[in-house]
Motif scaffolding. Structure first.
Motif, PDB file in Angstrom:
ATOM      1  N   ASP A  75      30.020  38.757  46.422  1.00  0.00           N
ATOM      2  CA  ASP A  75      30.007  38.249  47.745  1.00  0.00           C
ATOM      3  C   ASP A  75      30.686  39.025  48.885  1.00  0.00           C
ATOM      4  O   ASP A  75      30.906  38.083  49.959  1.00  0.00           O
ATOM      5  N   GLY A  76      31.351  39.775  48.512  1.00  0.00           N
ATOM      6  CA  GLY A  76      32.133  40.870  49.791  1.00  0.00           C
ATOM      7  C   GLY A  76      33.384  40.053  50.070  1.00  0.00           C
ATOM      8  O   GLY A  76      34.022  40.071  51.229  1.00  0.00           O
ATOM      9  N   LEU A  77      34.013  39.252  49.134  1.00  0.00           N
ATOM     10  CA  LEU A  77      35.320  38.796  49.328  1.00  0.00           C
ATOM     11  C   LEU A  77      36.675  39.502  48.991  1.00  0.00           C
ATOM     12  O   LEU A  77      37.838  39.395  49.388  1.00  0.00           O
ATOM     13  N   VAL A  78      36.146  40.532  47.888  1.00  0.00           N
ATOM     14  CA  VAL A  78      37.480  41.025  47.416  1.00  0.00           C
ATOM     15  C   VAL A  78      37.163  42.632  47.388  1.00  0.00           C
ATOM     16  O   VAL A  78      35.870  42.931  47.231  1.00  0.00           O
ATOM     17  N   THR A  79      37.962  43.478  47.299  1.00  0.00           N
ATOM     18  CA  THR A  79      37.633  44.938  46.706  1.00  0.00           C
ATOM     19  C   THR A  79      38.540  45.329  45.782  1.00  0.00           C
ATOM     20  O   THR A  79      39.699  45.117  45.751  1.00  0.00           O
ATOM     21  N   VAL A  80      38.063  45.812  44.533  1.00  0.00           N
ATOM     22  CA  VAL A  80      38.601  46.174  43.470  1.00  0.00           C
ATOM     23  C   VAL A  80      38.673  47.780  43.284  1.00  0.00           C
ATOM     24  O   VAL A  80      37.630  48.539  43.525  1.00  0.00           O
ATOM     25  N   GLU A  81      39.649  48.514  43.151  1.00  0.00           N
ATOM     26  CA  GLU A  81      39.869  49.865  43.210  1.00  0.00           C
ATOM     27  C   GLU A  81      40.956  50.187  42.321  1.00  0.00           C
ATOM     28  O   GLU A  81      42.037  49.266  42.062  1.00  0.00           O
ATOM     29  N   PRO A  82      40.873  51.392  41.716  1.00  0.00           N
ATOM     30  CA  PRO A  82      41.891  52.064  41.003  1.00  0.00           C
ATOM     31  C   PRO A  82      43.210  52.312  41.698  1.00  0.00           C
ATOM     32  O   PRO A  82      43.162  52.168  42.806  1.00  0.00           O
ATOM     33  N   HIS A  83      44.277  51.960  41.064  1.00  0.00           N
ATOM     34  CA  HIS A  83      45.628  52.450  41.959  1.00  0.00           C
ATOM     35  C   HIS A  83      45.787  53.898  42.176  1.00  0.00           C
ATOM     36  O   HIS A  83      45.357  54.543  41.329  1.00  0.00           O
ATOM     37  N   PRO A  84      46.257  54.041  43.192  1.00  0.00           N
ATOM     38  CA  PRO A  84      46.250  55.607  43.801  1.00  0.00           C
ATOM     39  C   PRO A  84      47.256  56.412  42.844  1.00  0.00           C
ATOM     40  O   PRO A  84      46.701  57.544  43.004  1.00  0.00           O
ATOM     41  N   ARG A  85      48.224  55.781  42.303  1.00  0.00           N
ATOM     42  CA  ARG A  85      48.988  56.661  41.494  1.00  0.00           C
ATOM     43  C   ARG A  85      48.785  56.541  39.935  1.00  0.00           C
ATOM     44  O   ARG A  85      49.227  57.336  38.994  1.00  0.00           O
ATOM     45  N   ASP A  86      48.043  55.590  39.447  1.00  0.00           N
ATOM     46  CA  ASP A  86      47.505  55.417  38.203  1.00  0.00           C
ATOM     47  C   ASP A  86      46.203  54.726  37.818  1.00  0.00           C
ATOM     48  O   ASP A  86      46.001  53.642  38.150  1.00  0.00           O
ATOM     49  N   LYS A  87      45.199  55.978  37.834  1.00  0.00           N
ATOM     50  CA  LYS A  87      43.819  55.296  37.599  1.00  0.00           C
ATOM     51  C   LYS A  87      43.463  54.246  36.533  1.00  0.00           C
ATOM     52  O   LYS A  87      42.237  53.708  36.501  1.00  0.00           O
ATOM     53  N   ARG A  88      44.197  54.322  35.591  1.00  0.00           N
ATOM     54  CA  ARG A  88      44.147  53.146  34.545  1.00  0.00           C
ATOM     55  C   ARG A  88      44.254  51.736  34.983  1.00  0.00           C
ATOM     56  O   ARG A  88      43.813  50.582  34.344  1.00  0.00           O
ATOM     57  N   VAL A  89      44.996  51.623  36.131  1.00  0.00           N
ATOM     58  CA  VAL A  89      45.381  50.136  36.748  1.00  0.00           C
ATOM     59  C   VAL A  89      44.366  49.832  37.817  1.00  0.00           C
ATOM     60  O   VAL A  89      44.370  50.538  38.814  1.00  0.00           O
ATOM     61  N   ARG A  90      43.904  48.934  37.564  1.00  0.00           N
ATOM     62  CA  ARG A  90      43.013  48.169  38.799  1.00  0.00           C
ATOM     63  C   ARG A  90      43.871  47.446  39.911  1.00  0.00           C
ATOM     64  O   ARG A  90      44.703  46.712  39.463  1.00  0.00           O
ATOM     65  N   THR A  91      43.424  47.662  41.068  1.00  0.00           N
ATOM     66  CA  THR A  91      44.128  46.611  42.124  1.00  0.00           C
ATOM     67  C   THR A  91      42.914  46.127  43.000  1.00  0.00           C
ATOM     68  O   THR A  91      41.865  46.280  42.823  1.00  0.00           O
ATOM     69  N   VAL A  92      43.392  44.733  43.375  1.00  0.00           N
ATOM     70  CA  VAL A  92      42.481  43.738  44.142  1.00  0.00           C
ATOM     71  C   VAL A  92      43.100  43.458  45.520  1.00  0.00           C
ATOM     72  O   VAL A  92      44.241  43.257  45.453  1.00  0.00           O
ATOM     73  N   ARG A  93      42.379  43.454  46.426  1.00  0.00           N
ATOM     74  CA  ARG A  93      42.859  42.829  47.756  1.00  0.00           C
ATOM     75  C   ARG A  93      41.756  42.077  48.350  1.00  0.00           C
ATOM     76  O   ARG A  93      40.444  42.445  48.075  1.00  0.00           O
ATOM     77  N   LEU A  94      41.970  41.060  49.299  1.00  0.00           N
ATOM     78  CA  LEU A  94      40.884  40.185  49.986  1.00  0.00           C
ATOM     79  C   LEU A  94      40.431  41.103  51.191  1.00  0.00           C
ATOM     80  O   LEU A  94      41.121  41.926  51.747  1.00  0.00           O
ATOM     81  N   THR A  95      39.171  41.136  51.229  1.00  0.00           N
ATOM     82  CA  THR A  95      38.325  41.556  52.503  1.00  0.00           C
ATOM     83  C   THR A  95      38.775  40.486  53.597  1.00  0.00           C
ATOM     84  O   THR A  95      39.235  39.480  53.410  1.00  0.00           O
ATOM     85  N   GLU A  96      38.148  40.814  54.817  1.00  0.00           N
ATOM     86  CA  GLU A  96      38.509  39.734  56.131  1.00  0.00           C
ATOM     87  C   GLU A  96      37.666  38.645  55.528  1.00  0.00           C
ATOM     88  O   GLU A  96      38.134  37.593  56.092  1.00  0.00           O
ATOM     89  N   ALA A  97      36.412  38.900  55.095  1.00  0.00           N
ATOM     90  CA  ALA A  97      35.611  37.721  54.683  1.00  0.00           C
ATOM     91  C   ALA A  97      36.414  36.900  53.547  1.00  0.00           C
ATOM     92  O   ALA A  97      36.675  35.393  53.736  1.00  0.00           O
ATOM     93  N   GLY A  98      37.053  37.446  52.571  1.00  0.00           N
ATOM     94  CA  GLY A  98      37.775  36.883  51.765  1.00  0.00           C
ATOM     95  C   GLY A  98      39.065  35.940  52.329  1.00  0.00           C
ATOM     96  O   GLY A  98      39.435  34.717  51.808  1.00  0.00           O
ATOM     97  N   GLN A  99      39.483  36.470  53.238  1.00  0.00           N
ATOM     98  CA  GLN A  99      40.706  35.812  54.054  1.00  0.00           C
ATOM     99  C   GLN A  99      40.359  34.693  54.521  1.00  0.00           C
ATOM    100  O   GLN A  99      40.765  33.630  54.607  1.00  0.00           O
TER     101      GLN A  99
END
Length: 294
Positions: A75-99
């Protein structure tokens, strides 16, 4: 536990679920069910979060969280990406629509809270909010887990460092663990002892160690609870669990020593059945010695 207590908890759970609307497919009149809305709110502040940390904070299964995240990402509310220093770790943040969606949830949540209070008079509102604060405190206490860990485990080491840092600010002349009678964590490792760590939402928030010297009473060491987790009865719970371990190891007495600056600790020991006794060691940081018959 009593059957009537279990039934009261179940009635309470049903009432809360109905009143706050978690049974509806569209929570708070929005576009998504409660699980998605709660996860979106938790991610919430616009920063980037470790997915594992979010999952542990909510106490959810990893597979379920993955499904929720996929729905929010679709639905375009979050972005899930690998951690820049450890690809085994996933990170998540809100998009503008999510905010924007989170702001909507905040507004609707405020309105829901007001609707719970509005039918009540001032005295009833005070009773309800005070009771809610007490329920929240007790439910939080019930979420704390205790685990026996090696003293070298990262969570155990975190607790021991925090313990030493706090005592360093409280004791006259500071506190150096190397000058204490327990410089070697091995004394809290089986078979010579054990070490308990308390966790809340996956984070270490307290600890306690037990020495099991041959031919002598058990001895409690390094009992500590993080400042943010005090008031939950955790120190008493750790103390009781350490006593139970001592009894299971065949000890009929348990000892501990403490510093005069730790007044709350001394009140806990006395309230828990400990009696002050003459010094049984030459711990340089101790001013009081206690013993309890199990």
């Amino acid at each position: 536990m009593a059957a009537d207590q279990v039934e009261q908890v179940r009635r309470f759970n049903r009432t809360v679920a109905e009143r706050v609307g978690v049974l509806n497919d569209h929570y708070l009149g929005g576009a998504r069910p409660y699980g998605q809305a709660r996860l979106l709110w938790q991610i919430g502040d616009g920063g980037t979060h470790d997915v594992r940390g979010v999952r542990e904070r909510l106490g959810l299964d990893s597979g379920y969280v993955s499904r929720l995240l996929r729905a929010l990402e679709r639905d375009g509310l979050v972005t899930v990406e690998p951690h820049p220093r450890d690809k085994r770790v996933r990170t998540v943040r809100l998009t503008e629509a999510g905010q924007r969606e989170r702001a909507f949830l905040d507004d609707r949540s405020d309105a829901l809270a007001a609707s719970l209070l509005d039918p009540l008079d001032a005295r009833q509102r005070e009773r309800l909010t005070s009771a809610m604060a007490e329920v929240e405190r007790l439910l939080t206490a019930s979420m704390v887990s205790l685990e026996e860990l090696d003293p070298g485990h990262p969570d155990a080491a975190h607790c021991l460092r925090s313990y030493a840092a706090e005592l360093g600010g409280l004791f006259d002349g500071g506190f150096d663990p190397g000058n204490s009678l327990l410089p070697d964590p091995g004394e809290l490792r089986a078979p010579r002892g054990l070490f308990l760590v308390a966790r809340l939402h996956g984070e270490p928030v307290g600890c306690g160690g037990l020495k099991l010297p041959a031919g002598a009473p058990a001895e409690i060491k390094r009992l500590w609870v993080s400042p943010g987790s005090r008031g939950l009865g955790l120190a008493r719970r750790l103390l009781s669990e350490l006593e139970a371990h001592a009894a299971r190891h065949g000890r009929d007495r348990v000892r501990l020593d403490t510093n005069k600056a730790l007044e709350a600790a001394m009140r806990l020991y006395r309230d828990s059945g400990y009696t002050e006794v003459p010094a049984f060691n030459d711990e340089p940081y101790a001013h009081h010695w206690f013993e309890k018959r199990l």
